[in-house]
Write an enzyme that holds these catalytic residues in place. Structure first.
Site, PDB file in Angstrom:
ATOM      1  N   HIS A 181       2.529  -9.304   4.174  1.00 51.00           N
ATOM      2  CA  HIS A 181       2.397  -7.885   4.536  1.00 51.00           C
ATOM      3  C   HIS A 181       1.033  -7.648   5.164  1.00 51.00           C
ATOM      4  O   HIS A 181       0.076  -8.395   4.925  1.00 51.00           O
ATOM      5  CB  HIS A 181       2.577  -7.026   3.273  1.00 51.00           C
ATOM      6  CG  HIS A 181       2.711  -5.560   3.539  1.00 51.00           C
ATOM      7  ND1 HIS A 181       3.702  -5.030   4.349  1.00 51.00           N
ATOM      8  CD2 HIS A 181       1.975  -4.491   3.109  1.00 51.00           C
ATOM      9  CE1 HIS A 181       3.573  -3.714   4.383  1.00 51.00           C
ATOM     10  NE2 HIS A 181       2.530  -3.366   3.641  1.00 51.00           N
ATOM     11  N   HIS A 207       0.305   1.723   6.517  1.00 52.65           N
ATOM     12  CA  HIS A 207       1.166   0.554   6.685  1.00 52.65           C
ATOM     13  C   HIS A 207       2.622   0.972   6.745  1.00 52.65           C
ATOM     14  O   HIS A 207       2.982   2.109   6.417  1.00 52.65           O
ATOM     15  CB  HIS A 207       0.931  -0.462   5.552  1.00 52.65           C
ATOM     16  CG  HIS A 207       1.192   0.068   4.174  1.00 52.65           C
ATOM     17  ND1 HIS A 207       1.866  -0.630   3.205  1.00 52.65           N
ATOM     18  CD2 HIS A 207       0.852   1.251   3.563  1.00 52.65           C
ATOM     19  CE1 HIS A 207       1.929   0.061   2.076  1.00 52.65           C
ATOM     20  NE2 HIS A 207       1.316   1.213   2.281  1.00 52.65           N
ATOM     21  N   CYS A 234       5.898  -4.317   9.218  1.00 55.30           N
ATOM     22  CA  CYS A 234       4.466  -4.159   8.918  1.00 55.30           C
ATOM     23  C   CYS A 234       3.576  -4.651  10.050  1.00 55.30           C
ATOM     24  O   CYS A 234       2.660  -3.952  10.494  1.00 55.30           O
ATOM     25  CB  CYS A 234       4.121  -4.831   7.591  1.00 55.30           C
ATOM     26  SG  CYS A 234       4.354  -6.621   7.560  1.00 55.30           S
TER      27      CYS A 234
END
Length: 365
Positions: free
Chosen positions: A303, A315, A243
Site C-alpha cells: 500500500h 490514500h 493506491c
C-alpha cells in the site's frame, strides 16, 4: 544462463519482456519465444555460441513485423482499461488516459500488446487505441495540444454545453488543438472525432507545461480534488484509482510520471524515514506500507499514501480519504500504521526512474 540474462535485462517482467525458452528436439536445440529487448536476445545468443551450442532461431523480436510498421499508438478514449492478458475477463493491471502515446508490440484477436511511457506492459482492446506509423506519430507529436484539467467532464459536438456529448473527459487527457471558438477549444481525437471542450476545463499544453511548478502545496491541492473517488484495482484515473494509481495520478497532474506500482515507486525518490519519525516528513512524501523482509521472505510493498501534514496522509482504500497516524485523532489508521515500512521524497530530489514532462517530450516535441 537464462536466469542470468533475465536478471540482467528483465528483472521486472512488468516493464521488460523476455519470454524465451530453448527446447531439445532430437539432436536439435530450438530457441523460441518473444522479447522486446534486442540486447538481451543478442547476449543470450552470444552465451550459447561461447558454449558451442548450435540452435535453430525461432525467436520473435517485438514489435512484430505483422504490424506492418504501425508500431506507435495513441489512446483514443477517455480512459483505456489495460489488462494482463488479451481478454476483457483478464485482470485490470493499469489504465491510460486519452492521448497517451504508447508503443505497440503485437496484435492478437483485436487486442494490442502495448508499452506505456513508464514502460508498463499490458493489453488494450481495439476500441481504446489508434495504431499509427512512426511518420504519423511524429506528425502528431509536433501539433499543438490541450490538456484537460478538470477532474471529470465532457467534450461536445458544438461550442455549446447543451449540444451532443462526444465523449466523457478526465483530468490528464491530451488532445490535438485545431482552433477555438468563444469559450471553447476545438480539438480532434486520435481517431479523427472532432469536439469542443470548455477553456475553463482545459489548458493549452505548452502553457500548462510552462506553468508547472510542482510544489508540496500543489501536490496536496491536487490530491484533495480526488477525495471520494472510488477504489479500483488497476485504476489510474479520476474514474477510479488503486493506491499507487492515486499517487501516480497526483504526480502526473503535476508533471511527474511515477512508476506504476507501489513496489516500483518505493525504489525511486530518496528515503526519508523508516522508523515512524513522522516529524521528518514533508508534504508530498509517499508513505509505503506492507510486510518487512524476514530471514526467509522478501519485503512486500502492499500500500502507498501521500503525506499532507498535520500527522495525516491521503490514500485510496475503499475510496480516496484522509487518515491519521495520531492515535488520538478520530481518523487514526492503526491498521496501516502497524504495517508502515518507510517514506520517500520525490520533489527536489534526483528523478532517477521518473519522467519529468517539462524535460521529456512525451506528448509534444
Amino acid at each position: 544462463m537464462m536466469e542470468d540474462i533475465k536478471q540482467e535485462f528483465a528483472p521486472d517482467k512488468r516493464v521488460a519482456l523476455f519470454n524465451i525458452e530453448y527446447v531439445r528436439k532430437g539432436n536439435e536445440t530450438i530457441l523460441r519465444g518473444e522479447s522486446n529487448l534486442p540486447e538481451a536476445v543478442t547476449s543470450f545468443k552470444q552465451k550459447l555460441a561461447e558454449q558451442k551450442i548450435d540452435y535453430l532461431d525461432s525467436i520473435q523480436l517485438l514489435p512484430s513485423s505483422n504490424l506492418n510498421g504501425f508500431t506507435q499508438g495513441l489512446i483514443t478514449i477517455s480512459v483505456a482499461n489495460l489488462r494482463g492478458k488479451p481478454a476483457h475477463s483478464s485482470e485490470l493491471v493499469t489504465q491510460a488516459t486519452l492521448g497517451t502515446p504508447v508503443k505497440v508490440l503485437k496484435e492478437e484477436n483485436d487486442w494490442y500488446l502495448i508499452q506505456t511511457p513508464d514502460k508498463y506492459l499490458s493489453w488494450v482492446d481495439r476500441g481504446g487505441i489508434m495504431p499509427l506509423s512512426t511518420e504519423k506519430y511524429t506528425q502528431w507529436k509536433s501539433t499543438p495540444k490541450v490538456i484537460y484539467t478538470n477532474t471529470i467532464g465532457h467534450s461536445y459536438n458544438d461550442p455549446n454545453k447543451d449540444s451532443q456529448v462526444v465523449s466523457d473527459m478526465v483530468a490528464g487527457g491530451v488532445l490535438e488543438l485545431i482552433g477555438d471558438e468563444k469559450e471553447f477549444y476545438y480539438v480532434v481525437f486520435p481517431d479523427g472525432r472532432k469536439a469542443y471542450v470548455l477553456k475553463t476545463e482545459a489548458m493549452d499544453y505548452d502553457t500548462w507545461l510552462a506553468a508547472l511548478d510542482p510544489s508540496q502545496e500543489s501536490l496536496v491541492s491536487t490530491s484533495k480534488t480526488l477525495m471520494g473517488v472510488p477504489y479500483l484495482w488497476g485504476g489510474t484515473s479520476t474514474k477510479g484509482v488503486d493506491c499507487s494509481g492515486f499517487t501516480k495520478t497526483i504526480y502526473f497532474l503535476n508533471g511527474i510520471v511515477l512508476p506504476r506500482d507501489a513496489s516500483q515507486q518505493i525504489h525511486t525518490g530518496k528515503e526519508i524515514d523508516a522508523v515512524k519519525d513522522f516529524d521528518k516528513l514533508e508534504l508530498g512524501d509517499l508513505l509505503f506500507f506492507g510486510k518487512p523482509a524476514t530471514d526467509t521472505t522478501k519485503e512486500r510493498v502492499i500500500h502507498v499514501g501521500m503525506w499532507i501534514g498535520n500527522n495525516e496522509f491521503i490514500h485510496s482504500a475503499g475510496r480516496v480519504h484522509i487518515s491519521s497516524v495520531d492515535k488520538d485523532a478520530p481518523n487514526f489508521d492503526e491498521y496501516n500504521l502497524n504495517r508502515y515500512l518507510r517514506s520517500n521524497r520525490y520533489l527536489k530530489e534526483p528523478k532517477d526512474g521518473l519522467i519529468e514532462l517539462a524535460k521529456t517530450p512525451v506528448f509534444k516535441d
